[in-house]
Structures are given as C-alpha cells and as structure tokens.
Write an enzyme that holds these catalytic residues in place. Structure first.
Site, mmCIF file in Angstrom:
data_model
loop_
_atom_site.group_PDB
_atom_site.id
_atom_site.type_symbol
_atom_site.label_atom_id
_atom_site.label_comp_id
_atom_site.label_asym_id
_atom_site.label_seq_id
_atom_site.Cartn_x
_atom_site.Cartn_y
_atom_site.Cartn_z
ATOM 1 N N LYS A 112 0.822 -1.213 0.000
ATOM 2 C CA LYS A 112 0.000 0.000 0.000
ATOM 3 C C LYS A 112 0.850 1.255 0.000
ATOM 4 O O LYS A 112 0.491 2.246 -0.632
ATOM 5 C CB LYS A 112 -0.963 0.009 1.187
ATOM 6 C CG LYS A 112 -2.094 -0.976 0.997
ATOM 7 C CD LYS A 112 -3.213 -0.758 1.977
ATOM 8 C CE LYS A 112 -4.368 -1.707 1.664
ATOM 9 N NZ LYS A 112 -5.365 -1.731 2.712
ATOM 10 N N LYS A 194 -7.646 -12.795 -8.242
ATOM 11 C CA LYS A 194 -8.869 -12.605 -7.472
ATOM 12 C C LYS A 194 -9.721 -11.468 -8.064
ATOM 13 O O LYS A 194 -9.175 -10.468 -8.524
ATOM 14 C CB LYS A 194 -8.412 -12.261 -6.046
ATOM 15 C CG LYS A 194 -9.492 -11.947 -5.065
ATOM 16 C CD LYS A 194 -8.868 -11.764 -3.686
ATOM 17 C CE LYS A 194 -9.687 -10.746 -2.891
ATOM 18 N NZ LYS A 194 -9.137 -10.444 -1.584
ATOM 19 N N LYS A 197 -11.808 -5.011 -6.826
ATOM 20 C CA LYS A 197 -12.375 -3.726 -7.225
ATOM 21 C C LYS A 197 -11.324 -2.807 -7.786
ATOM 22 O O LYS A 197 -11.623 -1.926 -8.560
ATOM 23 C CB LYS A 197 -12.930 -3.006 -6.001
ATOM 24 C CG LYS A 197 -14.000 -3.740 -5.306
ATOM 25 C CD LYS A 197 -14.541 -2.841 -4.225
ATOM 26 C CE LYS A 197 -15.003 -3.687 -3.072
ATOM 27 N NZ LYS A 197 -15.709 -2.957 -2.059
#
Ligand code: TRP
Length: 327
Positions: A112, A194, A197
């Site tokens: 991140k 996966k 979003k």
C-alpha cells in the site's frame, strides 16, 4: 458457551460478487452455532484521504449490504467500529506491545505504501495493531479471513501471546476460520487473479449493485479460451471461474453444470451464467434499496449493535487496564 466469531469489513464502496460467493454467503448460517460480530471498520478506512460524505455513505451502504445479504441484526452484532471507543483505546495500548520490526514485515503495508507514496501515514503502518485490537477485544475464537489477511491474523496472535506472557491469560488466541466451501472467484477479464475492485478493467468485476443488463454484458465479455469445451480445469481459468460462479448461484455441483452445457457454445454458457447471477442478486438489491430508503432505521440498528458490542468489550478493556497497572 458459543464460540465467538469476529469479522471486520472495510467500508470501501460496493461489495463484489467475489466477496459474496467467497465469504458473505457463508456468514448467514453461522449465527446459530456462534456468537457473531460484524464490524464495519470505518477507523481502518481513513488511512487514505476520503471525502466525509463518501465515507458516511460507504459505511451505511456496507451495513445495508450485510443485512440485505441475510445477516439478521437480531442474531448477529452489526455495528460501526467508530461507535465503540474501546477499539481505539485497546489499539493504543497494543501499539506499545508491538515491535516496529514486526510491522516492517507486513506485506500489505509495503504494497500500500508503494502504491500511495504521497500519504504513507502512521495509521497505515499500525493498521494491523488496530485489527488485532478489534479481534482481541471480544475474546474472539475465530476470524473468517482470506489469504490476504493471514499475516495480519498472525501478528494479532503474536501480540496476544506476548501480552498474555507478561500479564497472564488476558486474551483468547484467535484462529482463522475457513468456511467449508469458500469459493475462490477470480476476475472476468483476468481470471488468474482474485476478482478485485481495484482492477482498472471495470468489466473484470461484478458489483452487487450492477443492473441485470450490466451483469449480462460483463459476462458476455468474460475472457475464456479457444477450445470451446465447458470443462473445469487448471488450464482453463476463465471457463473454470464461470463454472464456479454458476455452480454457486444455482447451488449445483460443478459436474452437473458441465453436463448441463455439454456440446453448447461459450456464448450460450456465458449468457446463462450472466442471467443466473442477475437473478440471484435481484432480491438482495431490492432489500438493500429498502434499507437505504430509511436511514434513521438503519442508524438505529447500528446503535443497538454498538451498545451490545460495547457491553461485550468492556470487561476485557477494564481487565487490560487493570493488569497493566493503570489507577
Ligand atoms: N484488514 C481487513 C481487510 O482488509 C479488515 C479488518 C479490520 C478485519 N479488522 C478486522 C478483518 C478484524 C478481520 C478481523 O479486509
């Protein structure tokens, strides 16, 4: 005494079909066997800058989805993390029992912060400590998590064991809860990863709020392969993913689905999957819209949840303060 299940759900927009089939559908049935807490983790959501109106909307939206998908607020404890101050209090305390070296190893923090170089704040860094506080506050036995959260559960266990070693049996050591049939749903455009979003292809991901037309269009565009047989296999990630989705939404076995589409083309198969998904989502969407049309009632549900969560958390927080030596 029933075991305690705790899960934190980030209020980041609309849940996806992947999270529905991989996790959320399995939660409804748990309340008969376990004491379940589902916390919309809004404190975790502010590690990135977010518009206040959007944060508020996202929080309510997420709570409404959880209820619409079948989590009965009478049988589960549903609440916002920011409504129960014990989360933040315990988090500070646990910060003092967590080493910088441990936090430096967190892969999610590294990912991140690499993606968001202009706002690497200390909340992002100590995110796993708040997560540990969430879990330990309730003496949780089980935490339903995906692979991406294993490391965070590991550090939570390490912190709890460290604390217990110093002060005695204060915290229950939680374990991962792996639901019996958690399906792994991948992206429609990139079936090797996966369904997420954050993917830039919006066709990759089905949102629970997508209209019937959007859903069918996205399935029509799903990436497959060129051999035109509808079989589940590792070499056919696209078709296998569609078969998994179809099997989940129709409650059939994979083999039954293969038989159903034997000799049929990919076009017809994709359309059938799209239609089945749209049909499955319709009643959830209707219930979600109903809940969002009465914000006062939705907020009242959340405050009742927070009151129950607070009552459950308080003895642990008091005990922690006592054993540490606060006056
Ligand atoms: N970090 C989790 C996620 O990204 C969310 C979360 C916060 C959580 N607190 C938790 C999950 C406690 C399980 C238990 O999805």
């Amino acid at each position: 005494m029933k075991k305690i299940i705790f899960s934190g759900i980030k209020p980041t927009g609309i849940p996806t079909l992947g999270s529905l089939l991989g996790a959320l559908t399995h939660w409804e049935g748990l309340s008969s066997q376990y004491n379940c807490l589902y916390c919309v983790v809004d404190l975790h959501a502010i590690t990135i800058r977010i518009d206040p109106a959007v944060l508020r909307e996202n929080g309510r939206n997420m709570l409404a989805w959880l209820i619409a998908l079948g989590l009965d607020p009478e049988k589960n404890i549903l609440y916002y993390q920011s409504h129960v101050s014990a989360h933040a209090e315990l988090s500070w305390i646990l910060n003092c029992y967590t080493y910088v070296g441990e936090l430096n190893r967190m892969t999610q923090f590294k990912d991140k912060s690499a993606k968001n170089t202009e706002n690497i704040n200390s909340g992002l860094y100590t995110y796993p400590v708040l997560q540990a506080a969430d879990i330990l506050l309730f003496q949780s036995n089980l935490v339903p998590i995906g692979e991406d959260q294993r490391q965070h559960l590991e550090i939570c266990r390490d912190i709890a064991e460290r604390f217990n070693k110093i002060y005695g049996d204060v915290f229950t050591i939680p374990e991962a809860f792996v639901p019996p049939v958690g399906a792994r749903i991948t992206g429609l455009q990139n079936p090797s990863a996966k369904m997420s979003k954050s993917d830039e292809h919006s066709n990759d991901c089905i949102y629970l709020s997508d209209s019937s037309d959007e859903i069918i269009k996205k399935f029509k565009r799903a990436v497959t392969d060129s051999d035109n047989t509808i079989k589940f296999s590792e070499e056919k990630p696209g078709i296998s993913n569609l078969l998994t989705i179809y099997a989940c939404v129709t409650n059939k076995k994979i083999e039954e689905c293969e038989a159903e589409f034997e000799g049929k083309g990919y076009g017809a198969f994709k359309l059938a999957v799209g239609e089945a998904v749209a049909q499955t989502l319709a009643p959830f969407q209707k219930e979600h819209a109903r809940l969002m049309s009465d914000i006062a009632e939705l907020d009242a549900i959340a405050s009742r949840g927070a009151a129950k969560a607070n009552e459950m958390a308080t003895p642990t927080l008091i005990n922690v303060k006592n054993v540490i030596g606060f006056v």
